[in-house]
Design an enzyme around this catalytic site. Structure first.
Site, PDB file in Angstrom:
ATOM      1  N   ARG A 163      14.330  19.052   1.495  1.00 25.80           N
ATOM      2  CA  ARG A 163      14.919  17.731   1.465  1.00 25.80           C
ATOM      3  C   ARG A 163      16.092  17.742   2.112  1.00 25.80           C
ATOM      4  NH1 ARG A 163      11.662  18.352  -2.845  1.00 25.80           N
ATOM      5  NH2 ARG A 163      11.024  16.513  -4.031  1.00 25.80           N
ATOM      6  N   ASP A 197       5.424  24.682 -11.586  1.00 24.05           N
ATOM      7  CA  ASP A 197       5.323  26.126 -10.639  1.00 24.05           C
ATOM      8  C   ASP A 197       5.228  27.302 -11.525  1.00 24.05           C
ATOM      9  OD1 ASP A 197       4.844  24.401  -8.445  1.00 24.05           O
ATOM     10  OD2 ASP A 197       6.987  24.438  -7.994  1.00 24.05           O
ATOM     11  N   LYS A 245      -2.802  23.015  -6.362  1.00 23.47           N
ATOM     12  CA  LYS A 245      -1.505  23.738  -5.783  1.00 23.47           C
ATOM     13  C   LYS A 245      -2.094  24.556  -4.592  1.00 23.47           C
ATOM     14  CE  LYS A 245       1.358  21.747  -8.461  1.00 23.47           C
ATOM     15  NZ  LYS A 245       2.029  20.753  -7.859  1.00 23.47           N
ATOM     16  N   GLY A 258       2.913  22.119   0.954  1.00 32.99           N
ATOM     17  CA  GLY A 258       2.623  20.967   0.449  1.00 32.99           C
ATOM     18  C   GLY A 258       3.663  20.058   0.630  1.00 32.99           C
ATOM     19  N   ARG A 281      -6.052  20.746   0.237  1.00 40.12           N
ATOM     20  CA  ARG A 281      -5.184  20.164  -0.450  1.00 40.12           C
ATOM     21  C   ARG A 281      -5.269  18.715  -0.328  1.00 40.12           C
ATOM     22  NH1 ARG A 281       0.412  23.070  -1.881  1.00 40.12           N
ATOM     23  NH2 ARG A 281       0.412  21.639  -3.537  1.00 40.12           N
ATOM     24  N   GLN A 330       6.401  15.120  -5.096  1.00 45.18           N
ATOM     25  CA  GLN A 330       5.967  15.070  -3.790  1.00 45.18           C
ATOM     26  C   GLN A 330       5.741  13.533  -3.282  1.00 45.18           C
ATOM     27  OE1 GLN A 330       3.240  18.045  -2.817  1.00 45.18           O
ATOM     28  NE2 GLN A 330       4.672  19.468  -3.394  1.00 45.18           N
TER      29      GLN A 330
HETATM   30  C1  S3P Z   1       7.805  19.919  -5.467  1.00 50.25           C
HETATM   31  C2  S3P Z   1       6.771  19.327  -6.354  1.00 50.25           C
HETATM   32  C3  S3P Z   1       5.799  19.907  -7.117  1.00 50.25           C
HETATM   33  C4  S3P Z   1       5.938  21.275  -7.024  1.00 50.25           C
HETATM   34  C5  S3P Z   1       6.144  21.932  -5.701  1.00 50.25           C
HETATM   35  C6  S3P Z   1       7.408  21.406  -5.045  1.00 50.25           C
HETATM   36  C7  S3P Z   1       8.669  18.950  -4.667  1.00 50.25           C
HETATM   37  O1  S3P Z   1       4.626  19.311  -6.593  1.00 50.25           O
HETATM   38  O2  S3P Z   1       4.622  21.831  -7.487  1.00 50.25           O
HETATM   39  O3  S3P Z   1       6.113  23.224  -5.532  1.00 50.25           O
HETATM   40  O4  S3P Z   1       9.536  19.759  -4.088  1.00 50.25           O
HETATM   41  O5  S3P Z   1       8.786  17.938  -4.662  1.00 50.25           O
HETATM   42  P1  S3P Z   1       3.990  18.115  -6.979  1.00 50.25           P
HETATM   43  O6  S3P Z   1       4.689  16.941  -6.387  1.00 50.25           O
HETATM   44  O7  S3P Z   1       2.504  18.074  -6.009  1.00 50.25           O
HETATM   45  O8  S3P Z   1       3.737  18.102  -8.534  1.00 50.25           O
END
Ligand code: S3P
Length: 442
Positions: free
Chosen positions: A31, A325, A352, A99, A127, A174
């Site tokens: 971020r 996580d 994941k 991701g 994914r 996310q």
């Molecule tokens: C994250 C959100 C989570 C997490 C990932 C980091 C983030 O994923 O599993 O490791 O930084 O916003 P999801 O938004 O798919 O739950």
């Protein structure tokens, strides 16, 4: 990455001891780069995680016109282009295994009148992306994706983005973050209403950079987040605290290896990330929080961990967003506990870096631990001390790799993993850090 697999073996040795600091938080690092790139001016970042996932996001931002340079160890400087200021990239953006990098950048690009192709490794290509594209398409972006919304995909950002009210269908920071980042370029107010609160780093950092963002609680644990669009973001320094999701590995290793006494410095204790701490306290773990303080807008603490007996517990589904996580490593802790541990509501683990629900159960079973998946729940029968001796398939998943290594450090017989290369996505220096505490890894 991972053209060549690097198998690793972890085996029991003496107690773990020492004081260490794990690398910077992955969510905040990604971020910081993205928001730094969306400001006009220079954003210095201290403590950035120099892992593959973060570096791939930096490369993507550079391809979009931001200037990003390393100024020292974990110190970076970002010269932003301003909201809506991305230039069309000359090549596809490759997010590797990440991701978070990919999905947040889809949001950041969705509000710009450019076209960009997003791609990643085999894990990321498998994914789901349509869940992120849904709100972005409502805002006016157009996407051409591979079958059922997978990478590689090409996104044409909206010329005139429309602010929306979005209710994510699953608890996902996310999805929330991608929508808010796209909303930066839209006139008026973009609203995300989440049924269950997820990590709030995007909201906090937007406020830090001067955006007008209001967060209020709704219906028992949810949040309504309203962002005023087209702000003039101002560059502000960012300090990244140590990642609690990375800290979880040496922390649980210290709980499980008899006689261990380890201190982890400066671990972020954001309440939306501390579900594992709550669960371990219920299991009877000896973890002392000292020097509780605020660093760069986040609660942090030093953690002193001493090995000791654990008991099995039931982890409610409502806790999942605050420790999403951490289930692979919690499942390892559960394997050493007295009695069974039931982890409820783990549906999101299936999407994941790997199908983490299946991969976690498999990593335990191959090492002599009974683990059952019932619906979306994982049930682990505690063994006191598991046999080990298994070879674990890591499925390009860093957290499966590290969880298996921790298991091997405390089980009767050594544990081998098929490939340790993906550990570098989130925890560069993991092997060296664990060795510095006394772990035997080869
Ligand atoms: C994250 C959100 C989570 C997490 C990932 C980091 C983030 O994923 O599993 O490791 O930084 O916003 P999801 O938004 O798919 O739950």
């Amino acid at each position: 990455m991972s053209a060549n697999r690097v198998p690793l073996t972890a085996r029991r040795n003496g107690p773990l001891s020492g004081t260490v600091r794990v690398p910077g938080d992955k969510s905040i690092s990604i971020r910081a780069l993205i928001l730094g790139a969306l400001t006009v001016g220079a954003t210095p970042v201290a403590g950035l995680l120099e892992g593959e996932d973060v570096l791939n996001t930096a490369k993507a931002l550079q391809a979009l016109g931001a200037r990003i340079e390393r100024t020292g160890a974990r110190r970076w400087l970002i010269q932003g282009v301003g909201v809506g200021g991305f230039a069309e990239p000359a090549h596809a953006l490759d997010f590797g295994n990440s991701g978070t990098g990919c999905r947040l950048m889809l949001g950041a690009v969705a509000g710009c009148p450019i076209t960009a192709t997003f791609d990643g490794d085999a894990s990321l290509r498998s994914r789901p992306m349509q869940r992120v594209l849904d709100p972005l398409q409502r805002m006016g972006a157009r996407a051409l994706a591979s079958e059922n919304g997978r990478l590689p995909l090409t996104l044409a950002g909206a010329r005139d983005p429309i602010p929306i009210v979005f209710k994510p269908p699953v608890p996902s920071a996310q999805l929330k973050s991608a929508t808010l980042l796209a909303g930066l370029a839209a006139p008026g107010e973009t609203v995300v209403v989440e049924a269950e609160a997820t990590r709030d780093h995007t909201e906090k950092m937007l406020a830090h950079f001067g955006a007008d963002i209001r967060v209020e609680p709704v219906n028992d644990g949810g949040r309504r987040i309203a962002l005023a669009g087209q702000p003039e973001l101002v560059s502000r320094p960012v300090t990244v605290p140590a990642d609690p999701s990375s800290a979880a590995f040496p922390l649980i290793a210290a709980l499980l290896v008899p006689g261990s006494d380890v201190i982890l410095n400066g671990v972020m204790m954001n309440p939306l990330r501390t579900g594992l701490m709550t669960t371990l306290a219920e299991m009877g773990a000896a973890i002392e929080r000292t020097a509780e303080r605020n660093e760069g807008g986040e609660d942090v603490a030093d953690l002193r961990i001493r090995a000791g007996a654990l008991r099995g517990v039931e982890v409610p589904a409502a806790r999942a967003p605050s420790m999403i996580d951490e289930y692979p490593i919690l499942a390892v802790a559960a394997a050493f506990a007295e009695g069974s541990t039931v982890m409820r509501g783990l549906k999101e683990l299936r999407v994941k870096e790997s199908d983490r629900l299946a991969a976690t159960a498999a990593l335990l079973r191959v090492n002599g631990v009974a683990a059952d998946i019932e619906g979306d729940d994982l049930i682990v029968q505690g063994k006191g001390r598991p046999a080990g001796g298994g070879v674990v398939t890591t499925h390009m998943d860093h957290r499966i790799a590290m969880a298996a290594i921790v298991l091997g450090l405390a089980s009767e017989r050594p544990v081998q993993i098929d490939d340790g290369t993906f550990i570098a996505t989130s925890f560069p220096g993991f092997i060296e850090l664990m060795r510095s505490l006394g772990a035997e890894l080869s």
